[in-house]
Design an enzyme around this catalytic site. Structure first.
Site, PDB file in Angstrom:
ATOM      1  N   HIS A   1       0.833  -1.155  -0.143  1.00  0.00           N
ATOM      2  CA  HIS A   1       0.066   0.037  -0.105  1.00  0.00           C
ATOM      3  C   HIS A   1       0.831   1.203  -0.039  1.00  0.00           C
ATOM      4  CE1 HIS A   1      -3.524  -2.439   1.259  1.00  0.00           C
ATOM      5  NE2 HIS A   1      -2.640  -3.181   1.891  1.00  0.00           N
ATOM      6  N   PHE A   2       0.981   1.951  -1.033  1.00  0.00           N
ATOM      7  CA  PHE A   2       1.885   2.987  -1.315  1.00  0.00           C
ATOM      8  C   PHE A   2       1.301   4.363  -1.139  1.00  0.00           C
ATOM      9  CE2 PHE A   2       5.867   0.353  -3.487  1.00  0.00           C
ATOM     10  CZ  PHE A   2       5.957  -0.049  -2.394  1.00  0.00           C
TER      11      PHE A   2
ATOM     12  N   ASP B   1       2.494  -6.682   2.677  1.00  0.00           N
ATOM     13  CA  ASP B   1       1.599  -5.839   2.938  1.00  0.00           C
ATOM     14  C   ASP B   1       1.850  -4.578   3.523  1.00  0.00           C
ATOM     15  OD1 ASP B   1      -1.309  -5.295   3.256  1.00  0.00           O
ATOM     16  OD2 ASP B   1      -1.637  -6.333   4.971  1.00  0.00           O
TER      17      ASP B   1
ATOM     18  N   HIS C   1      -2.090 -12.667   2.714  1.00  0.00           N
ATOM     19  CA  HIS C   1      -1.973 -12.788   4.276  1.00  0.00           C
ATOM     20  C   HIS C   1      -2.607 -13.721   5.361  1.00  0.00           C
ATOM     21  CE1 HIS C   1      -5.219 -10.037   3.860  1.00  0.00           C
ATOM     22  NE2 HIS C   1      -4.482  -8.800   3.859  1.00  0.00           N
TER      23      HIS C   1
ATOM     24  N   HIS D   1      -8.669  -9.899   0.577  1.00  0.00           N
ATOM     25  CA  HIS D   1      -8.489  -9.768   2.049  1.00  0.00           C
ATOM     26  C   HIS D   1      -9.737 -10.403   2.714  1.00  0.00           C
ATOM     27  CE1 HIS D   1      -7.353  -7.124   5.622  1.00  0.00           C
ATOM     28  NE2 HIS D   1      -8.413  -7.772   5.971  1.00  0.00           N
TER      29      HIS D   1
HETATM   30  O1  DOR Z   1      -3.343  -3.515   8.333  1.00  0.00           O
HETATM   31  C1  DOR Z   1      -3.810  -3.594   7.033  1.00  0.00           C
HETATM   32  N1  DOR Z   1      -3.693  -2.215   6.897  1.00  0.00           N
HETATM   33  N2  DOR Z   1      -4.333  -4.221   6.461  1.00  0.00           N
HETATM   34  C2  DOR Z   1      -4.874  -4.001   5.207  1.00  0.00           C
HETATM   35  O2  DOR Z   1      -5.444  -4.686   4.651  1.00  0.00           O
HETATM   36  C3  DOR Z   1      -5.083  -2.648   4.791  1.00  0.00           C
HETATM   37  C4  DOR Z   1      -3.795  -1.804   5.252  1.00  0.00           C
HETATM   38  C5  DOR Z   1      -3.486  -0.457   4.990  1.00  0.00           C
HETATM   39  O3  DOR Z   1      -3.916   0.201   3.864  1.00  0.00           O
HETATM   40  O4  DOR Z   1      -3.450   0.593   6.080  1.00  0.00           O
END
Ligand code: DOR
Length: 434
Positions: A60-61, A298, A228, A174
């Site tokens: 997640h960038f 992740d 995950h 997910h």
């Molecule tokens: O813990 C998480 N954070 N799991 C996710 O699926 C999304 C991620 C986020 O984008 O912060």
């Protein structure tokens, strides 16, 4: 431009041996190249191992829209340092990547910023079936069967049936069951401390959603990847599924358990949540016996200020791309797994699962996305040294043995001697799909 990498111990798909690799115009053109090969640049890799670059298929960038946490430049600087040469990014940005137009906007942004190679999933919503059917420049469809950061939940059975029945791209999800999570939260009054996160998002929530998603995929004969995996129950269940189903583990579910909440608090608050020590051992066992094929991070950065909020306001997610390879190489040093297994989990398998063209192995004709690692080098992770914009790591203070020392993307060095070489060296990933 020709580059000769000499005297490396090279990790090939069928074993490790000393070889010289010749690169030309971003590709691997020769293996066991003679020492007399003419090259513009010669890299003496004596004492080092040469691996295919890591492919992280779950990050997640945060760009566009959430760039106070991370952006495509800071994230890919962290990738270069960590030996990650390609990433596949999730759609929960702002705006979400839930249309072909948004996907193409992200790809255009990436072209001007990314140091490493990039691909972006398209996210499912209850109403964007036509977009999911038209998208081509993507590894696949991401479904949040269970809400997480952002608002991309698809929980309605009919909507899910149609996505699995009517689309053709591979799907990943997910998996945490929303009604179980809500009932758990209600039962403990929402939760008071960070450890409650693992009571709210418990083992039942994970296995119920994973069973549901796999059932959809098997009935509709759809390629499906479980992201995950965090519980012993899921690993056991996945042992009996068909070859349409692949699955993965993340470092935080391999290296942290609920016993770490007193020390780390919200720094290890994640979705799916961190589970018991027995679960971490089961996830390890799943990797070692081939039930889980991929290791991905992740990577989900939030600022420390955001993380310090009391539960349940504290957001879930932690940064990891710059340490994931070292974390796994350290396990090689400890004798828990082999270097070839690490390359299988972090390079070969993600390329296979997502049909990435010419990636994931050291082979003639493949892209020269490579990482040189020093298996003897010991370094300690410190928040102050992290390149992620979020500026911290849950592994702060941890010393690991085995580190990337030089990273090449399409034959261009992007990390060397502890420094990242900035520039838009990354390219859009291509997919080998019919
Ligand atoms: O813990 C998480 N954070 N799991 C996710 O699926 C999304 C991620 C986020 O984008 O912060």
């Amino acid at each position: 431009m020709k580059t000769l990498i000499r005297d490396a111990q090279v990790v090939f798909p069928d074993g490790i041996r000393q070889s010289a690799i010749l690169l030309e115009d971003g590709r691997i053109v020769s293996i066991d190249a003679p020492d007399s090969s003419r090259a513009d640049e010669i890299i003496d890799a004596t004492g080092l191992h040469l691996l295919p670059g890591v492919i992280d298929d779950q990050v997640h960038f945060r760009e566009p829209g959430l760039t106070h946490k991370e952006d495509l430049l800071t994230a890919t600087r962290a990738c270069a340092k960590g030996g990650v040469t390609s990433f596949l990014e999730m759609p929960n940005t702002k705006p979400t990547t839930t249309s072909v137009a948004a996907l193409h906007d992200k790809l255009a942004l990436a072209a001007s910023k990314c140091i490493v190679n990039y691909g972006f999933y398209i996210g499912a919503t209850p109403g964007n079936l036509e977009e999911l059917k038209c998208a081509k420049r993507t590894p696949g469809i991401k479904i949040f069967i269970g809400s997480s950061t952002g608002d991309l939940l698809v929980d309605d059975q009919q909507a899910l049936e149609r996505i699995f029945a009517e689309t053709s791209l591979p799907i990943c999800a997910h998996c945490e069951d929303e009604s179980t999570v809500r009932a758990n939260a209600a039962a403990i009054g929402g939760g008071q401390d960070y450890a409650d996160h693992s009571r709210v998002r418990d083992n039942r929530a994970a296995i119920i959603a994973t069973r549901r998603a796999v059932d959809l995929a098997e009935r509709h004969r759809h390629r499906f990847h479980v992201l995950h995996v965090s519980t012993a129950e899921e690993v056991e269940f996945l042992r009996g599924t068909s070859n349409l189903i692949t699955a993965e583990a993340c470092p935080h579910h391999l290296f942290f358990s609920v016993d770490d909440y007193p020390r780390l608090g919200s720094l290890i608050q994640m979705n799916p949540s961190i589970k018991s020590l027995a679960d971490t051992q089961a996830v390890w066992q799943g990797l070692l016996d081939g039930t889980l094929e991929v290791v991905a991070t992740d990577h989900a950065p939030h600022t420390l200020e955001e993380k310090r909020q009391p539960y349940p306001k504290s957001p879930s997610g932690l940064p990891a791309v710059e340490n994931s390879l070292a974390l796994m190489l350290n396990q090689v040093a400890l004798g828990r797994c082999t270097l070839s297994q690490v390359v299988s989990w972090m390079c070969e398998a993600p390329a296979r699962v997502w049909s990435l063209k010419n990636k994931g192995a050291i082979r003639v004709g493949y892209d020269a996305d490579l990482v040189l690692v020093d298996l003897k080098r010991s370094e300690t992770i410190f928040n102050e040294n992290q390149l992620t914009k979020s500026g911290w790591s849950p592994w702060h203070g941890t010393t690991l043995t085995g580190w990337p020392v030089r990273t090449l993307v399409h034959g261009t060095t992007v990390f060397q001697s502890g420094r990242v070489i900035d520039g838009p060296t990354g390219r859009e990933i291509e997919y080998d799909r019919p």
